[in-house]
Design an enzyme around this catalytic site. Structure first.
Site, PDB file in Angstrom:
ATOM      1  CD  GLU A  56      -1.664  -2.278   2.458  1.00 46.93           C
ATOM      2  OE1 GLU A  56      -0.266  -2.926   2.000  1.00 46.93           O
ATOM      3  OE2 GLU A  56      -2.081  -2.430   3.360  1.00 46.93           O
ATOM      4  CB  SER A 172      15.132 -42.084  -7.738  1.00 46.78           C
ATOM      5  OG  SER A 172      15.412 -41.875  -6.463  1.00 46.78           O
ATOM      6  NE  ARG A 188      15.444 -29.846  -3.712  1.00 47.16           N
ATOM      7  CZ  ARG A 188      16.671 -30.421  -4.665  1.00 47.16           C
ATOM      8  NH1 ARG A 188      18.082 -30.082  -4.697  1.00 47.16           N
ATOM      9  NH2 ARG A 188      17.103 -31.325  -4.541  1.00 47.16           N
ATOM     10  CB  THR A 200      14.894 -40.488   0.808  1.00 51.44           C
ATOM     11  OG1 THR A 200      14.334 -40.362   0.593  1.00 51.44           O
ATOM     12  CG2 THR A 200      15.875 -38.795  -0.609  1.00 51.44           C
ATOM     13  CB  SER A 306       4.689 -41.035   8.017  1.00 52.81           C
ATOM     14  OG  SER A 306       4.836 -42.109   8.124  1.00 52.81           O
TER      15      SER A 306
HETATM   16  N1  NAP Z   1      11.723 -40.178  -7.906  1.00 54.03           N
HETATM   17  C1  NAP Z   1      11.228 -39.218  -6.630  1.00 54.03           C
HETATM   18  O1  NAP Z   1      10.621 -38.089  -6.973  1.00 54.03           O
HETATM   19  C2  NAP Z   1      12.089 -39.664  -4.956  1.00 54.03           C
HETATM   20  C3  NAP Z   1      12.157 -39.028  -3.828  1.00 54.03           C
HETATM   21  C4  NAP Z   1      12.657 -39.270  -3.108  1.00 54.03           C
HETATM   22  C5  NAP Z   1      13.565 -40.526  -2.683  1.00 54.03           C
HETATM   23  N2  NAP Z   1      12.952 -41.406  -3.461  1.00 54.03           N
HETATM   24  C6  NAP Z   1      13.732 -42.989  -3.198  1.00 54.03           C
HETATM   25  O2  NAP Z   1      12.306 -43.355  -2.161  1.00 54.03           O
HETATM   26  C7  NAP Z   1      13.496 -43.921  -1.546  1.00 54.03           C
HETATM   27  C8  NAP Z   1      13.684 -44.240  -0.511  1.00 54.03           C
HETATM   28  O3  NAP Z   1      12.105 -43.573  -0.082  1.00 54.03           O
HETATM   29  P1  NAP Z   1      12.260 -44.730   1.309  1.00 54.03           P
HETATM   30  O4  NAP Z   1      10.589 -44.779   1.453  1.00 54.03           O
HETATM   31  O5  NAP Z   1      12.586 -45.819   1.565  1.00 54.03           O
HETATM   32  O6  NAP Z   1      12.594 -43.999   2.831  1.00 54.03           O
HETATM   33  P2  NAP Z   1      12.750 -42.718   3.374  1.00 54.03           P
HETATM   34  O7  NAP Z   1      10.839 -42.257   3.273  1.00 54.03           O
HETATM   35  O8  NAP Z   1      13.304 -41.897   2.846  1.00 54.03           O
HETATM   36  O9  NAP Z   1      13.309 -42.777   5.180  1.00 54.03           O
HETATM   37  C9  NAP Z   1      12.111 -43.833   5.963  1.00 54.03           C
HETATM   38  C10 NAP Z   1      13.118 -43.762   7.031  1.00 54.03           C
HETATM   39  O10 NAP Z   1      12.967 -42.039   7.680  1.00 54.03           O
HETATM   40  C11 NAP Z   1      12.851 -42.406   8.680  1.00 54.03           C
HETATM   41  N3  NAP Z   1      11.160 -41.953   9.587  1.00 54.03           N
HETATM   42  C12 NAP Z   1      11.086 -42.015  11.108  1.00 54.03           C
HETATM   43  N4  NAP Z   1       9.723 -40.625  11.133  1.00 54.03           N
HETATM   44  C13 NAP Z   1       9.308 -41.253  10.539  1.00 54.03           C
HETATM   45  C14 NAP Z   1       7.629 -41.183  10.122  1.00 54.03           C
HETATM   46  N5  NAP Z   1       7.230 -40.755  10.803  1.00 54.03           N
HETATM   47  N6  NAP Z   1       8.006 -41.585   8.998  1.00 54.03           N
HETATM   48  C15 NAP Z   1       8.585 -42.451   7.958  1.00 54.03           C
HETATM   49  N7  NAP Z   1       9.773 -42.947   8.091  1.00 54.03           N
HETATM   50  C16 NAP Z   1      10.556 -41.653   9.820  1.00 54.03           C
HETATM   51  C17 NAP Z   1      12.371 -44.185   9.033  1.00 54.03           C
HETATM   52  O11 NAP Z   1      13.523 -44.339   9.279  1.00 54.03           O
HETATM   53  P3  NAP Z   1      13.929 -45.585  11.187  1.00 54.03           P
HETATM   54  O12 NAP Z   1      14.018 -46.513  10.407  1.00 54.03           O
HETATM   55  O13 NAP Z   1      15.422 -45.086  11.638  1.00 54.03           O
HETATM   56  O14 NAP Z   1      12.943 -45.211  11.407  1.00 54.03           O
HETATM   57  C18 NAP Z   1      12.093 -44.509   7.786  1.00 54.03           C
HETATM   58  O15 NAP Z   1      13.739 -46.086   7.391  1.00 54.03           O
HETATM   59  C19 NAP Z   1      14.585 -44.901  -2.390  1.00 54.03           C
HETATM   60  O16 NAP Z   1      14.757 -45.148  -2.934  1.00 54.03           O
HETATM   61  C20 NAP Z   1      14.794 -43.110  -3.292  1.00 54.03           C
HETATM   62  O17 NAP Z   1      15.985 -43.453  -4.350  1.00 54.03           O
HETATM   63  C21 NAP Z   1      12.094 -40.890  -4.874  1.00 54.03           C
HETATM   64 ZN    ZN Z   2       0.880  -3.027   6.283  1.00 50.99          ZN
END
Ligand code: NAP
Ligand code: ZN
Length: 368
Positions: A56, A172, A188, A200, A306
Site C-alpha cells: 500500500e 531414482s 527449492r 532417501t 506418514s
Molecule cells: N523419485 C523421487 O522423487 C524420489 C524422491 C525421494 C526418494 N526416492 C526414492 O525413495 C527411496 C527411499 O524411500 P524410503 O521410503 O525407503 O525411505 P524414506 O521415506 O526416505 O525414509 C524412511 C525412514 O525415515 C525414518 N522416519 C522417521 N520418522 C518417520 C515417520 N514418522 N514416518 C516415516 N519414516 C520416518 C525411518 O527411519 P527409521 O528406520 O530409523 O525409523 C524410515 O526408515 C529411495 O529408493 C529413493 O531413491 C525417490
Molecule cells: Zn501494512
C-alpha cells in the site's frame, strides 16, 4: 469503477504480489493498485521483501497527490498495527483515499478485521471479497502458518508414467530430465526447509541445495529414528556451508548424534509416536514456532506415507516422466499404511501442467 474493472485491477494487484514470492515470508505476498478519482491507475506496488515497505505504501508513494479522492485496491486487508513498519491504514487515511477494496481479511490476530474497522471509522468506503479465492490461494502458506501454527507442506516427487519413483534396484537418479530438475531447483530456492527421510539419504545421497541465484537458503532436514545417516553423507558433510538439521527420536543417544553435531548439523530431538517414529505433528509445530512458511517434502515413500496419514500434505509438486519402469517391488511415491478406501482419498485440485523438456510438472492443492 465498474465491478469488471475492479476485478481486472485486483488481478493486476495479485500479479505484482508474486514479485515477493520467496522474499517476504513469513509475511504474506501483497500487491496494491491505486486509482485516482476518475478511476485511472496512478500507482502500483508490492511488498518486495521482509522488512521492506508494504504494498500500500509503495503504491501510494507512486501515486502522490493523485491518490486524493481515489480508490485503493489491495490483495489483503491493510495492517492496523506497528510491525516492522507503521500501520498502512494510517497512511491510507492521510493520503485522502475514499474507497478501499480488499480481496480478503488478514487472518493475523493483530489485524483480523481491525484494519477494515479503522478505515470505516475514518469514513472510508470498504469492500472485502473481490477475487478472494485467488488471494487465498496465493497466500495459502501464510494463511496456514497463521491459522494452524505450522508451515504449508508440499509433497514433491518425480515419477514415471507407471507411477514408480525408483527402479527395482532402488535407484531414482534421474527419473526426469535437465529442465525438470532445473525447475525443481528453482522451487527449492523458495522454501524455508527441504525435508527427506533417512532412507532417501541412504539411497540417493542427495545435496538438496538450490543451485540458483537469489535462492532462499532452505534448511535441509533429515528425519530418522535411529541416527543411522552416515556422517559422510553430502547433507552432513556440507552442513557448515548450507544448514542441515537432523531430526531424531527423543531417546536417541548422545553418542549417536555427536558426529552430526561435530559436522555442524543442528540435532533436534523430537517426541516419538506409538509406532516408535518421529512425530511429524510435533516437528511441524516446531517449524511453525520458527515461522517457517513453505516446506518441501521430497520423500521417500515411507516418510510421505506418514505425512499423508498425519494429515500434513497441503499440496503436491508432481514431476511426471514419460517412461515405464514396472516391477512389483519398485517404489511408488507414497507408501506407509495408506488411506483405507477410495472415499477417504486425499482430494486435490490440479493446476495446469507445464511441459519441461520431455517431462511435465503438475502442481496440486488440497481442497479446504
Ligand atoms: N523419485 C523421487 O522423487 C524420489 C524422491 C525421494 C526418494 N526416492 C526414492 O525413495 C527411496 C527411499 O524411500 P524410503 O521410503 O525407503 O525411505 P524414506 O521415506 O526416505 O525414509 C524412511 C525412514 O525415515 C525414518 N522416519 C522417521 N520418522 C518417520 C515417520 N514418522 N514416518 C516415516 N519414516 C520416518 C525411518 O527411519 P527409521 O528406520 O530409523 O525409523 C524410515 O526408515 C529411495 O529408493 C529413493 O531413491 C525417490
Ligand atoms: Zn501494512
Amino acid at each position: 469503477v465498474t465491478p469488471d474493472r475492479l476485478q481486472e485491477r485486483m488481478q493486476r494487484a495479485l500479479e505484482v504480489a508474486e514479485q515477493g514470492r520467496g522474499l517476504v515470508e513469513p509475511n504474506p505476498m501483497v500487491g496494491c493498485v491505486v486509482l485516482n478519482e476518475a478511476g485511472a491507475e496512478v500507482g502500483i506496488g508490492s511488498h518486495l521483501a521482509f522488512g521492506r515497505p508494504h504494498a500500500e505504501v509503495v503504491a501510494l508513494d507512486r501515486a502522490g497527490k493523485a491518490a486524493v479522492g481515489g480508490t485503493l485496491i489491495v490483495t489483503l486487508e491493510p495492517c492496523s498495527h506497528f510491525g516492522k513498519t507503521p500501520p498502512c491504514v494510517d497512511r491510507i487515511i492521510s493520503a485522502g483515499i475514499k474507497r478501499v477494496v480488499a480481496a480478503m481479511l488478514d487472518p493475523f490476530p493483530e489485524v483480523a478485521g481491525k484494519g477494515i474497522a479503522k478505515l470505516r471509522a475514518a469514513g472510508i468506503d470498504v469492500e472485502v471479497g473481490v477475487l478472494e479465492e485467488e488471494a487465498r490461494a496465493l497466500n495459502a502458506p501464510y494463511v496456514c502458518l497463521v491459522e494452524r501454527n505450522r508451515p504449508y507442506f508440499r509433497a514433491k516427487w518425480a515419477m514415471t508414467a507407471d507411477g514408480r519413483t525408483a527402479a527395482v534396484d532402488g535407484s531414482s537418479k534421474w527419473i526426469t530430465g535437465d529442465e525438470a530438475r532445473f525447475h525443481a531447483n528453482i522451487r527449492r530456492g523458495l522454501m524455508d526447509a527441504i525435508v527427506v527421510g533417512a532412507g532417501t539419504v541412504l539411497a540417493d545421497d542427495p545435496n538438496l541445495t538450490a543451485r540458483v541465484k537469489f535462492a532462499r537458503k532452505a534448511v535441509r532436514v533429515v528425519i530418522e529414528s535411529r541416527a543411522c545417516t552416515p556422517p559422510q553423507a553430502n547433507v552432513v558433510a556440507t552442513a557448515r556451508e548450507w544448514p542441515t538439521m537432523i531430526v531424531v527420536g527423543e531417546d536417541a543417544s548422545v553418542e549417536a548424534t555427536k558426529p552430526f553435531e561435530d559436522a555442524g548439523c543442528e540435532v533436534m530431538r523430537s517426541p516419538i509416536t506409538s509406532a516408535g517414529r518421529v512425530s511429524l505433528l510435533a516437528l511441524a509445530m516446531e517449524m511453525g514456532r520458527r515461522r517457517w512458511t513453505n516446506v518441501l517434502v521430497e520423500g521417500g515413500a515411507e516418510l510421505l506415507g506418514s505425512f499423508l496419514v498425519e494429515g500434513l500434505i497441503d499440496a503436491v509438486e508432481l514431476y511426471l516422466a514419460p517412461k515405464i519402469l514396472g516391477g512389483r517391488s519398485a517404489l511408488s511415491p507414497v507408501g506407509g499404511i495408506g488411506l483405507p478406501t477410495i472415499a477417504s482419498a486425499l482430494q486435490l485440485d490440479a493446476g495446469d501442467a507445464v511441459r519441461l523438456g520431455d517431462d511435465y510438472y503438475i502442481p496440486m492443492w488440497v481442497r479446504r
